[in-house]
Structures are given as structure tokens and as C-alpha cells.
Design an enzyme around this catalytic site. Structure first.
Site, mmCIF file in Angstrom:
data_model
loop_
_atom_site.group_PDB
_atom_site.id
_atom_site.type_symbol
_atom_site.label_atom_id
_atom_site.label_comp_id
_atom_site.label_asym_id
_atom_site.label_seq_id
_atom_site.Cartn_x
_atom_site.Cartn_y
_atom_site.Cartn_z
ATOM 1 N N LEU A 74 0.504 -1.507 -0.032
ATOM 2 C CA LEU A 74 -0.332 -0.110 -0.215
ATOM 3 C C LEU A 74 0.960 1.660 0.105
ATOM 4 C CD1 LEU A 74 -3.279 0.536 0.244
ATOM 5 C CD2 LEU A 74 -3.046 0.486 2.496
ATOM 6 N N GLU A 113 -2.605 8.327 15.691
ATOM 7 C CA GLU A 113 -3.191 9.495 14.813
ATOM 8 C C GLU A 113 -4.447 9.505 14.025
ATOM 9 O OE1 GLU A 113 0.017 9.295 14.929
ATOM 10 O OE2 GLU A 113 0.351 10.839 16.236
ATOM 11 N N GLU A 163 -1.082 0.473 10.156
ATOM 12 C CA GLU A 163 -2.440 -0.600 10.114
ATOM 13 C C GLU A 163 -2.786 1.133 10.774
ATOM 14 O OE1 GLU A 163 -2.175 -2.789 8.776
ATOM 15 O OE2 GLU A 163 -0.789 -4.343 9.510
HETATM 16 C C1 LIG Z 1 8.003 -1.743 10.252
HETATM 17 C C2 LIG Z 1 7.062 -1.064 9.218
HETATM 18 C C3 LIG Z 1 6.660 -2.184 8.753
HETATM 19 C C4 LIG Z 1 5.444 -1.672 7.657
HETATM 20 N N1 LIG Z 1 4.586 -2.849 6.830
HETATM 21 C C5 LIG Z 1 3.909 -2.255 5.743
HETATM 22 C C6 LIG Z 1 3.264 -3.203 4.869
HETATM 23 O O1 LIG Z 1 3.602 -4.129 4.786
HETATM 24 N N2 LIG Z 1 2.248 -2.984 3.961
HETATM 25 C C7 LIG Z 1 2.699 -1.623 3.666
HETATM 26 O O2 LIG Z 1 1.751 -0.646 2.927
HETATM 27 N N3 LIG Z 1 3.188 0.137 4.468
HETATM 28 C C8 LIG Z 1 3.812 -0.754 5.669
HETATM 29 N N4 LIG Z 1 4.824 0.335 6.368
HETATM 30 C C9 LIG Z 1 4.326 2.036 6.611
HETATM 31 C C10 LIG Z 1 3.176 2.071 7.023
HETATM 32 O O3 LIG Z 1 1.713 1.541 7.015
HETATM 33 C C11 LIG Z 1 2.732 3.984 6.623
HETATM 34 O O4 LIG Z 1 4.211 3.942 7.888
HETATM 35 C C12 LIG Z 1 2.099 4.076 7.616
HETATM 36 O O5 LIG Z 1 0.739 3.846 6.897
HETATM 37 C C13 LIG Z 1 2.722 5.373 7.521
HETATM 38 O O6 LIG Z 1 2.885 5.955 6.222
HETATM 39 P P1 LIG Z 1 3.641 7.205 6.937
HETATM 40 O O7 LIG Z 1 4.611 6.939 7.124
HETATM 41 O O8 LIG Z 1 3.896 7.307 5.384
HETATM 42 O O9 LIG Z 1 3.654 8.521 7.689
HETATM 43 P P2 LIG Z 1 3.040 9.765 7.377
HETATM 44 O O10 LIG Z 1 1.478 8.839 6.708
HETATM 45 O O11 LIG Z 1 3.835 10.996 6.190
HETATM 46 O O12 LIG Z 1 2.513 10.158 8.964
HETATM 47 C C14 LIG Z 1 3.583 10.792 9.074
HETATM 48 C C15 LIG Z 1 2.988 11.458 11.055
HETATM 49 O O13 LIG Z 1 1.370 12.401 10.603
HETATM 50 C C16 LIG Z 1 0.964 11.679 11.309
HETATM 51 N N5 LIG Z 1 -0.476 11.864 10.576
HETATM 52 C C17 LIG Z 1 -0.129 11.415 8.895
HETATM 53 N N6 LIG Z 1 -1.827 12.110 8.563
HETATM 54 C C18 LIG Z 1 -2.853 13.291 9.493
HETATM 55 C C19 LIG Z 1 -3.346 13.491 9.532
HETATM 56 N N7 LIG Z 1 -4.225 13.708 8.752
HETATM 57 N N8 LIG Z 1 -3.584 13.874 10.665
HETATM 58 C C20 LIG Z 1 -2.914 14.038 12.099
HETATM 59 N N9 LIG Z 1 -2.053 13.413 12.139
HETATM 60 C C21 LIG Z 1 -1.706 12.914 10.716
HETATM 61 C C22 LIG Z 1 0.621 10.645 11.233
HETATM 62 O O14 LIG Z 1 0.278 10.177 12.011
HETATM 63 C C23 LIG Z 1 2.718 10.658 11.733
HETATM 64 O O15 LIG Z 1 2.457 10.263 12.808
HETATM 65 C C24 LIG Z 1 5.445 -0.397 6.979
HETATM 66 C C25 LIG Z 1 5.215 0.798 8.179
HETATM 67 C C26 LIG Z 1 6.923 0.153 8.824
HETATM 68 C C27 LIG Z 1 7.153 1.108 9.954
#
Ligand SMILES: Cc1cc2nc3c(=O)[nH]c(=O)nc-3n(C[C@H](O)[C@H](O)[C@H](O)COP(=O)(O)OP(=O)(O)OC[C@H]3O[C@@H](n4cnc5c(N)ncnc54)[C@H](O)[C@@H]3O)c2cc1C
Lengths: 83, 392
Positions: free
Chosen positions: B139, B378, B374
Site C-alpha cells: 500500500l 493519529e 495499520e
Molecule cells: C516496520 C514497518 C512495517 C510496515 N509494513 C508495511 C507493509 O507491509 N505494507 C505497507 O503498505 N506499508 C507498510 N508500512 C508503512 C506504514 O503503513 C506507514 O508508515 C503508515 O501508513 C504511515 O505512513 P507514513 O509513514 O507515510 O507516515 P505519514 O502518513 O507521512 O504520517 C507521518 C505522521 O503524521 C501523522 N499524520 C498523517 N496524517 C495525519 C492527519 N491527517 N492528521 C494528523 N496526523 C497525521 C501520522 O500519524 C504520523 O505520525 C510499514 C511501516 C513500518 C515502519
């Protein structure tokens, strides 16, 4: 016994606070629809009416109004009976 | 007969059932024995190696722990939601990386079973149910995480095929998966696809090393003119996130919630052991009142997290629509509780807690991940209050 429509409305009422939903009102236009509601709605109609929502049923029109949801359930029930 | 069947009123209708059936107890004992003997003793080393060994994958498959929630008529084990939770918690307690394999594989499997077209299911489901093919979920992208419906990967129909272009990252067990449940925009609408790892135009690389679940063999995927057959689409165009991915994520959240319970309880246990052995200032650590306060908070946190997971589990077993929201609440609370417990566990271990000689530093790193994946903390805070919680 509650009608289908009443059951659907009762379920949706949880999502639309302080708003009495009309049978033909576009629930998407109300701006409350999010993925949580969308998923729970599918789960609700499946459990409540004993049907399975399939690929082809995934059409926003089917879920847009209380009337449309009732019609979808009716079609699925009819298909089940004739199957 | 299960407790649920025996006493429906007490068991589920109120949404709370505090007893496990005899079978569930037996299963838990089996899961714990396996996790304690075959997983926990090696988890630290796997974490340092940044990979769980292939033999572990084989062992999980042989034990029928992969795709366990898949219905029996679909080739799965038909494990009930609570037993599945117990499995996830026991593995999560021993090794979050191992737990995460089940999470992503099972997410892909249930999405296929629910939304795949019959020929696709016939082709993949038996092998996925057995665990001879591994699934993962693709995703996230470099520019898109929480706002998942806005993924930038594109799909277009060319003749009988779909052609995908884009990049995915952080894909848990993406280095070893045979197939990916993947979200892309088809004519600007989020749509779910089933992408075999050997599809032409798909390249995978090791992901940057992450702080927690380090052994989960994360991958980065590059899709360039990547071609998949026309029936490798799940659900309909535009429904890929709301229904297909969300269906998978609902199970993922349930799994992460229970995995967090496992971490919280592992932290508690390590801390009870350590503080009842180490002397400071003429007394055992656990005799100091401030230490007792921390231990009490850990006990209460891990208990509360487990109870929320049981509640979500019973509602899932009953097929209650509200289980979706209750699962989110359980994930939200349990992942935060795991962080509080892990923080305390390191604190109570002092300098020792910061080393690899004790597992608590790993628990802390793993717990942090649980608040990000997942649906981050936030995102749960935004979504959970959108629906008035049902009273049970
Ligand atoms: C160890 C690990 C395993 C993973 N495995 C998978 C996997 O198997 N498949 C996959 O697809 N992804 C995977 N991920 C990715 C994970 O799903 C994403 O990291 C997660 O969805 C958050 O996205 P981001 O890291 O881009 O953070 P962002 O979306 O950029 O968010 C950064 C920060 O801003 C906050 N934020 C974002 N939007 C808002 C809002 N509207 N209001 C307030 N706060 C907000 C978030 O809560 C977070 O604290 C994995 C990540 C890790 C660390």
C-alpha cells in the site's frame, strides 16, 4: 417486526447524529461517509439480511440512499431464492 | 461445544465474555509452548541479523499458523477470532517480526478470499491457505502513507492485461513474498490488484533498515511497465481502498492489537523478573514504591489492552458490524499501552535495558512500530470518534 427500511435507518442513525434521514436522501452528499461506515454498512446488511455483498454489488448507487440499500437487499434475497 | 454456543446470552450478545473455552485454552498452551521454545530464544539474534530464517517460515507453515482465520470451506483452518488473537499475542510476545509475517500474509489471504474472482481464487487460495505461497501488502509509497487513497502508483488496462507503474515501500516480508495485494489508481480511482512477485516489470529491493520488527524482511518495490493478467483485480475499480484494502486492514489491525498485547505482557514479565532480582539501596528494585507504581501501571495497561482485544474478538466472532470500530479501539489502546509498558520496562532495567543483553530494548523498538502501522495513532484518533460507539 421492524421493516427492512426501519432496520437500515436504525443502523445508519448511529452515523448521522441529530439528523433524521429521509428514505431518498443521498448519504454520501451528507459528508459523513468514511471507510468505517462503508465497511460497517456492508457488514450490517450481510449479517442482518443474510446476504453476501459481491464484487458486482460494489457500486456507490447501491448504497447511496435507504431506498437503494433496501432495493439491493431485495434483489439479493430474490436471487438467493431463485438460485 | 464452545462457550459461545453453550451460553450465547452471556457470551456474546453483551459483547463481553471473559472465559476461554477448553479448546481455546489448549490452543493457547500450544502456541505459548511453540513461541517460548522455538521463537523467543532466537528473536534477539534474528533482530540483529535483520531477518527471520527461512526455516521459521517453513515451521509456521507446517504448524498451520499461516492463513489460520481463513474459513475451512476455503481451505483454511477456520480458526475463530479469539483463538487467532491468542496465536498472534503469543507470537507477538516472543517476536514481533514473526508475528508480522502472519499479519501480512493473512491480510492478503482474506482479501483474496473475499474479493477475488473465482479463477484467481482457484489458482492462488489453496497454496496461500497452506502457506506454500506467501502474500504481502503493498500500500505505502515514498510520498503516500496515511492518505492511502491517494497512492501515486498507476494502473491502466492494455488489451487483456493491467500495466502498473510506481513505487512501493516498507513492504513487510516483501523480500520473500510470492504475491502482493497492491493498491494503484485505475483511471484515477483507487483499485486493488493481485501482483505476482515474478510479474514482468516488477523489481524488489531490500528496504532501508527499520528500528522495529527489523527481522521482517521489508522490501521496496519498483513497478515499471509491470504486466499482470486482467483477472488479477480484487473488487471493482474505485473500491480498492474502502472495501478491499480496508477489509485486509481490519484483520491487520486486529492482529497488531493482539501483537501489542504480547509486547506489553512480555515487558511486564521481564520487568517483574528483573526488579525482583536486582538489589539497589539495600532493597530489591520491586520493593521501591516508585518501581511498584510503574509495575502497577504496566499490569493495568496490559490487562486493559487484552480485554479490549477479547471484546473485539467476540464481536468479530458474532459477525457484528461494530467489530470494525471495536478493533480500531483495541489497536489504538493496545499499541499505546505497549509503548508505555516498553518505555517502563527499559527504564526499570536501567543501563542494562538499553543493551542487547535483555529483550526490552527490542520490545521498545517493536512497540513504536505498532503505533505507526495499520493506521497510525493519529489516524485512529481522527476516525474512532466519527461513530458513536455502540453500547453492548
Ligand atoms: C516496520 C514497518 C512495517 C510496515 N509494513 C508495511 C507493509 O507491509 N505494507 C505497507 O503498505 N506499508 C507498510 N508500512 C508503512 C506504514 O503503513 C506507514 O508508515 C503508515 O501508513 C504511515 O505512513 P507514513 O509513514 O507515510 O507516515 P505519514 O502518513 O507521512 O504520517 C507521518 C505522521 O503524521 C501523522 N499524520 C498523517 N496524517 C495525519 C492527519 N491527517 N492528521 C494528523 N496526523 C497525521 C501520522 O500519524 C504520523 O505520525 C510499514 C511501516 C513500518 C515502519
Amino acid at each position: 417486526m421492524a421493516t427492512k427500511k426501519e432496520k437500515i435507518k436504525e443502523f445508519l442513525a448511529k452515523f448521522f447524529r441529530n439528523h433524521v434521514l429521509a428514505d431518498d436522501e443521498d448519504i454520501f452528499a451528507l459528508g459523513f461517509v468514511n471507510s468505517l461506515l462503508a465497511m460497517q454498512l456492508v457488514g450490517f446488511v450481510e449479517k442482518e439480511f443474510g446476504i453476501t455483498i459481491e464484487d458486482d454489488d460494489l457500486d456507490f448507487e447501491n448504497f447511496r440512499t435507504v431506498n437503494n440499500i433496501e432495493a439491493l437487499v431485495g434483489r439479493k434475497e430474490a436471487a438467493r431464492v431463485s438460485a | 461445544m464452545s462457550v459461545l454456543e453453550a451460553t450465547p446470552a452471556a457470551a456474546g450478545v453483551e459483547g463481553i465474555c471473559l472465559g476461554l473455552t477448553e479448546e481455546q485454552r489448549k490452543s493457547r498452551a500450544e502456541f505459548r509452548a511453540f513461541a517460548e521454545s522455538e521463537v523467543a530464544p532466537y528473536a534477539g539474534q534474528w533482530d540483529r541479523d535483520a531477518r527471520v530464517p527461512d526455516e521459521l517460515l517453513e515451521e509456521l507453515k507446517n504448524r498451520g499458523y499461516l492463513a489460520a482465520p481463513l474459513a475451512q470451506e476455503q481451505g483454511g483452518r477456520g480458526m475463530d477470532a479469539v483463538t487467532y488473537g491468542l496465536l498472534t499475542a503469543e507470537l507477538g510476545r516472543a517476536c514481533s517480526s514473526t508475528r508480522s509475517l502472519l499479519t501480512v500474509h493473512d491480510m492478503a489471504v482474506v482479501a483474496l478470499a473475499r474479493w477475488g474472482k473465482p479463477p484467481l481464487k482457484e489458482r492462488y487460495l489453496p497454496a496461500m491457505a497452506e502457506g506454500s505461497l506467501l502474500g504481502a501488502v503493498a500500500l505505502s509509497e515514498p510520498n503516500i502513507g496515511s492518505a492511502a487513497t491517494q497512492v501515486e502508483t498507476t494502473a491502466r488496462k492494455v488489451g487483456e492485461e493491467y500495466v502498473l507503474d510506481g513505487e512501493k515501500c516498507w513492504i513487510t516480508f516483501g523480500q520473500v513474498a510470492d504475491v502482493f495485494l497492491l493498491l494503484a489508481q485505475l483511471e484515477g480511482k483507487p483499485t486493488a490488484f493481485w501482483v505476482p512477485a515474478d510479474a514482468p516489470g516488477l523489481k524488489r529491493y531490500d528496504n532501508d533498515l527499520v528500528m522495529g520488527t527489523r527481522a521482517a524482511r521489508l522490501a521496496r518495490l519498483e513497478l515499471s511497465d509491470c504486466r499482470i493478467p486482467g483477472d488479477h483485480i480484487l473488487g471493482r475499480q474505485g473500491f480498492g481502498f474502502t472495501y478491499v484494502l480496508n477489509y485486509a486492514l481490519d484483520l491487520g489491525r486486529y492482529s497488531v492489537a493482539w501483537g501489542s498485547v504480547g509486547i506489553a505482557e512480555a515487558c511486564l514479565e521481564a520487568s517483574l523478573d528483573y526488579t525482583s532480582q536486582r538489589m539497589q539501596g539495600g532493597a530489591l528494585l520491586c520493593e521501591h514504591q516508585l518501581v511498584q507504581r510503574r509495575l502497577t501501571d504496566m499490569i493495568a495497561d496490559s490487562r486493559a489492552a487484552r480485554l479490549l482485544c477479547y471484546r473485539a474478538g467476540y464481536l468479530r466472532q458474532l459477525g457484528e458490524p461494530a467489530a470494525v470500530q471495536e478493533t480500531k479501539i483495541a489497536k489504538y489502546f493496545a499499541s499505546r499501552a505497549a509503548n508505555r509498558c516498553a518505555n517502563s520496562a527499559v527504564q526499570l532495567h536501567g543501563a542494562n535495558g538499553t543493551t542487547d543483553n535483555y529483550p526490552v530494548a527490542r520490545y521498545l523498538r517493536d512497540a513504536k512500530v505498532m503505533e505507526i502501522i495499520e493506521g497510525s495513532t493519529e489516524i485512529q484518533q481522527i476516525i474512532i470518534p466519527r461513530v458513536r460507539p455502540e453500547e453492548f
